[in-house]
Scaffold this motif. Sequence first.
Motif, PDB file in Angstrom:
ATOM      1  N   SER B   5       0.827  -1.207   0.000  1.00  0.00           N
ATOM      2  CA  SER B   5       0.000   0.000   0.000  1.00  0.00           C
ATOM      3  C   SER B   5       0.861   1.257   0.000  1.00  0.00           C
ATOM      4  O   SER B   5       0.485   2.266  -0.595  1.00  0.00           O
ATOM      5  N   TYR B   6       2.049   1.217   0.645  1.00  0.00           N
ATOM      6  CA  TYR B   6       2.916   2.391   0.659  1.00  0.00           C
ATOM      7  C   TYR B   6       3.332   2.769  -0.758  1.00  0.00           C
ATOM      8  O   TYR B   6       3.322   3.932  -1.145  1.00  0.00           O
ATOM      9  N   TYR B   7       3.681   1.729  -1.536  1.00  0.00           N
ATOM     10  CA  TYR B   7       4.080   1.996  -2.922  1.00  0.00           C
ATOM     11  C   TYR B   7       2.906   2.554  -3.716  1.00  0.00           C
ATOM     12  O   TYR B   7       3.077   3.437  -4.548  1.00  0.00           O
ATOM     13  N   LEU B   8       1.696   2.023  -3.463  1.00  0.00           N
ATOM     14  CA  LEU B   8       0.531   2.501  -4.207  1.00  0.00           C
ATOM     15  C   LEU B   8       0.226   3.948  -3.858  1.00  0.00           C
ATOM     16  O   LEU B   8      -0.127   4.748  -4.736  1.00  0.00           O
ATOM     17  N   VAL B   9       0.380   4.302  -2.562  1.00  0.00           N
ATOM     18  CA  VAL B   9       0.150   5.689  -2.161  1.00  0.00           C
ATOM     19  C   VAL B   9       1.163   6.603  -2.843  1.00  0.00           C
ATOM     20  O   VAL B   9       0.815   7.668  -3.368  1.00  0.00           O
ATOM     21  N   LEU B  10       2.433   6.178  -2.863  1.00  0.00           N
ATOM     22  CA  LEU B  10       3.467   6.984  -3.533  1.00  0.00           C
ATOM     23  C   LEU B  10       3.143   7.154  -5.007  1.00  0.00           C
ATOM     24  O   LEU B  10       3.250   8.259  -5.566  1.00  0.00           O
ATOM     25  N   SER B  11       2.708   6.046  -5.640  1.00  0.00           N
ATOM     26  CA  SER B  11       2.350   6.121  -7.059  1.00  0.00           C
ATOM     27  C   SER B  11       1.178   7.076  -7.274  1.00  0.00           C
ATOM     28  O   SER B  11       1.165   7.856  -8.239  1.00  0.00           O
ATOM     29  N   GLY B  12       0.209   7.042  -6.352  1.00  0.00           N
ATOM     30  CA  GLY B  12      -0.926   7.964  -6.454  1.00  0.00           C
ATOM     31  C   GLY B  12      -0.494   9.408  -6.302  1.00  0.00           C
ATOM     32  O   GLY B  12      -0.974  10.296  -7.018  1.00  0.00           O
ATOM     33  N   ILE B  13       0.443   9.672  -5.362  1.00  0.00           N
ATOM     34  CA  ILE B  13       0.912  11.054  -5.164  1.00  0.00           C
ATOM     35  C   ILE B  13       1.623  11.548  -6.425  1.00  0.00           C
ATOM     36  O   ILE B  13       1.401  12.672  -6.878  1.00  0.00           O
ATOM     37  N   LEU B  14       2.471  10.696  -7.015  1.00  0.00           N
ATOM     38  CA  LEU B  14       3.183  11.113  -8.225  1.00  0.00           C
ATOM     39  C   LEU B  14       2.204  11.371  -9.362  1.00  0.00           C
ATOM     40  O   LEU B  14       2.333  12.348 -10.111  1.00  0.00           O
ATOM     41  N   PHE B  15       1.188  10.496  -9.474  1.00  0.00           N
ATOM     42  CA  PHE B  15       0.187  10.689 -10.528  1.00  0.00           C
ATOM     43  C   PHE B  15      -0.567  11.994 -10.315  1.00  0.00           C
ATOM     44  O   PHE B  15      -0.808  12.749 -11.270  1.00  0.00           O
ATOM     45  N   ALA B  16      -0.918  12.285  -9.037  1.00  0.00           N
ATOM     46  CA  ALA B  16      -1.663  13.524  -8.751  1.00  0.00           C
ATOM     47  C   ALA B  16      -0.804  14.747  -9.060  1.00  0.00           C
ATOM     48  O   ALA B  16      -1.306  15.755  -9.575  1.00  0.00           O
ATOM     49  N   CYS B  17       0.519  14.673  -8.771  1.00  0.00           N
ATOM     50  CA  CYS B  17       1.438  15.758  -9.144  1.00  0.00           C
ATOM     51  C   CYS B  17       1.375  15.993 -10.640  1.00  0.00           C
ATOM     52  O   CYS B  17       1.298  17.139 -11.108  1.00  0.00           O
ATOM     53  N   GLY B  18       1.406  14.888 -11.408  1.00  0.00           N
ATOM     54  CA  GLY B  18       1.360  15.012 -12.859  1.00  0.00           C
ATOM     55  C   GLY B  18       0.068  15.642 -13.332  1.00  0.00           C
ATOM     56  O   GLY B  18       0.075  16.522 -14.191  1.00  0.00           O
ATOM     57  N   VAL B  19      -1.068  15.205 -12.755  1.00  0.00           N
ATOM     58  CA  VAL B  19      -2.370  15.752 -13.171  1.00  0.00           C
ATOM     59  C   VAL B  19      -2.429  17.242 -12.870  1.00  0.00           C
ATOM     60  O   VAL B  19      -2.842  18.055 -13.714  1.00  0.00           O
ATOM     61  N   THR B  20      -1.985  17.627 -11.659  1.00  0.00           N
ATOM     62  CA  THR B  20      -2.031  19.040 -11.280  1.00  0.00           C
ATOM     63  C   THR B  20      -1.175  19.874 -12.230  1.00  0.00           C
ATOM     64  O   THR B  20      -1.604  20.924 -12.717  1.00  0.00           O
ATOM     65  N   GLY B  21       0.052  19.399 -12.496  1.00  0.00           N
ATOM     66  CA  GLY B  21       0.921  20.131 -13.401  1.00  0.00           C
ATOM     67  C   GLY B  21       0.332  20.251 -14.785  1.00  0.00           C
ATOM     68  O   GLY B  21       0.405  21.304 -15.420  1.00  0.00           O
ATOM     69  N   PHE B  22      -0.271  19.161 -15.245  1.00  0.00           N
ATOM     70  CA  PHE B  22      -0.873  19.173 -16.586  1.00  0.00           C
ATOM     71  C   PHE B  22      -1.977  20.213 -16.672  1.00  0.00           C
ATOM     72  O   PHE B  22      -2.129  20.889 -17.688  1.00  0.00           O
ATOM     73  N   LEU B  23      -2.767  20.349 -15.583  1.00  0.00           N
ATOM     74  CA  LEU B  23      -3.909  21.261 -15.648  1.00  0.00           C
ATOM     75  C   LEU B  23      -3.517  22.712 -15.406  1.00  0.00           C
ATOM     76  O   LEU B  23      -4.148  23.608 -15.955  1.00  0.00           O
ATOM     77  N   ILE B  24      -2.516  22.973 -14.560  1.00  0.00           N
ATOM     78  CA  ILE B  24      -2.293  24.370 -14.185  1.00  0.00           C
ATOM     79  C   ILE B  24      -1.145  25.047 -14.928  1.00  0.00           C
ATOM     80  O   ILE B  24      -1.083  26.266 -14.937  1.00  0.00           O
ATOM     81  N   LYS B  25      -0.248  24.303 -15.554  1.00  0.00           N
ATOM     82  CA  LYS B  25       0.890  24.976 -16.189  1.00  0.00           C
ATOM     83  C   LYS B  25       0.514  25.525 -17.556  1.00  0.00           C
ATOM     84  O   LYS B  25      -0.409  25.028 -18.211  1.00  0.00           O
ATOM     85  N   ARG B  26       1.268  26.544 -17.979  1.00  0.00           N
ATOM     86  CA  ARG B  26       1.032  27.130 -19.295  1.00  0.00           C
ATOM     87  C   ARG B  26       2.121  26.760 -20.291  1.00  0.00           C
ATOM     88  O   ARG B  26       1.898  26.770 -21.479  1.00  0.00           O
ATOM     89  N   ASN B  27       3.307  26.512 -19.770  1.00  0.00           N
ATOM     90  CA  ASN B  27       4.425  26.176 -20.646  1.00  0.00           C
ATOM     91  C   ASN B  27       4.236  24.763 -21.184  1.00  0.00           C
ATOM     92  O   ASN B  27       4.090  23.808 -20.429  1.00  0.00           O
ATOM     93  N   ILE B  28       4.263  24.632 -22.519  1.00  0.00           N
ATOM     94  CA  ILE B  28       3.930  23.350 -23.141  1.00  0.00           C
ATOM     95  C   ILE B  28       4.971  22.270 -22.803  1.00  0.00           C
ATOM     96  O   ILE B  28       4.647  21.094 -22.670  1.00  0.00           O
ATOM     97  N   ILE B  29       6.238  22.681 -22.590  1.00  0.00           N
ATOM     98  CA  ILE B  29       7.273  21.691 -22.257  1.00  0.00           C
ATOM     99  C   ILE B  29       7.031  21.120 -20.857  1.00  0.00           C
ATOM    100  O   ILE B  29       7.151  19.916 -20.628  1.00  0.00           O
TER     101      ILE B  29
END
Lengths: 169, 100
Positions: B5-29
């Motif tokens: 479960s620890y690994y799954l939580v870490l994977s979820g946190i990394l995925f959520a970081c990615g989703v947040t960055g995808f939605l809020i950033k403006r720079n395409i890179i």
Amino acid sequence: MQPVATTFFFYLLSGAAILGGVLVITRKNPVHSALALIMTLLAQAGLYLMLYAPFVAGVQIILYAGGIMVLFLFVIMLVNIEKVQKQEQFNKQWLVGIVAAAALGVLFVLVYMKGESLFPKHVVRLAEESNTQEIAVLLYGQYMFAFEIASLLLLVAIIGAVVMAKKRI
Amino acid sequence: MVPLSYYLVLSGILFACGVTGFLIKRNIITIFMSIELMLNGVNLSFVAFAAQWGKLSGQIFVFFVMVVAAAEAAVGLAIIIAVYRTRETLNVDQVNLLKL
């Protein structure tokens, strides 16, 4: 080999991974973001080693940290980042972003709470000495067709990248 | 031994970081890097499950995900170069039309 201090290394590597992930989305300079992403990828390679997957860890370092991130850095250097840094960094979607991330988190927690039967109770230890060999046997046996399709996909990607980045076709 | 479960939580946190960055950033890179972050979060859960079940299929799938990520990065970065050449900007809010 008997693992040592797995809890300590897990917290160290996961802390590095999360720190890198947060830095990727908060830094202004894309180069800093790319370096933070490399940190995350290397920490993940360490976690793969802890999960008895040395082949995947090696591929992660060579392909991701070595290949894809160099490509990213090249592209960042091809475009003018000084102009980019002066622009507004975040768009107006931060509320949507936070709501989406929170909803995803709740979904993951729900799946974990409700899906007890999905998760195995006991751990089956994988043999790490013959890991690469076993992956090769599976890859060239059971997953042969998928492997060939992957090579075709890479060929298409090469041609597509060259055509797209060319000035005049 | 760290539980799954620890690994799954870490994977979820990394995925959520990615989703947040995808939605809020403006720079395409940076948006592109957020996609890589999401793919890596999923890869981590694949490997964790593979270790837990004692089956190698999860690691094989990670290999294929990496192949697709490499292909996607190559084509996507070529598109970024083409976009920058024609529009002189990396802001996604200014790149909202396919035709110039």
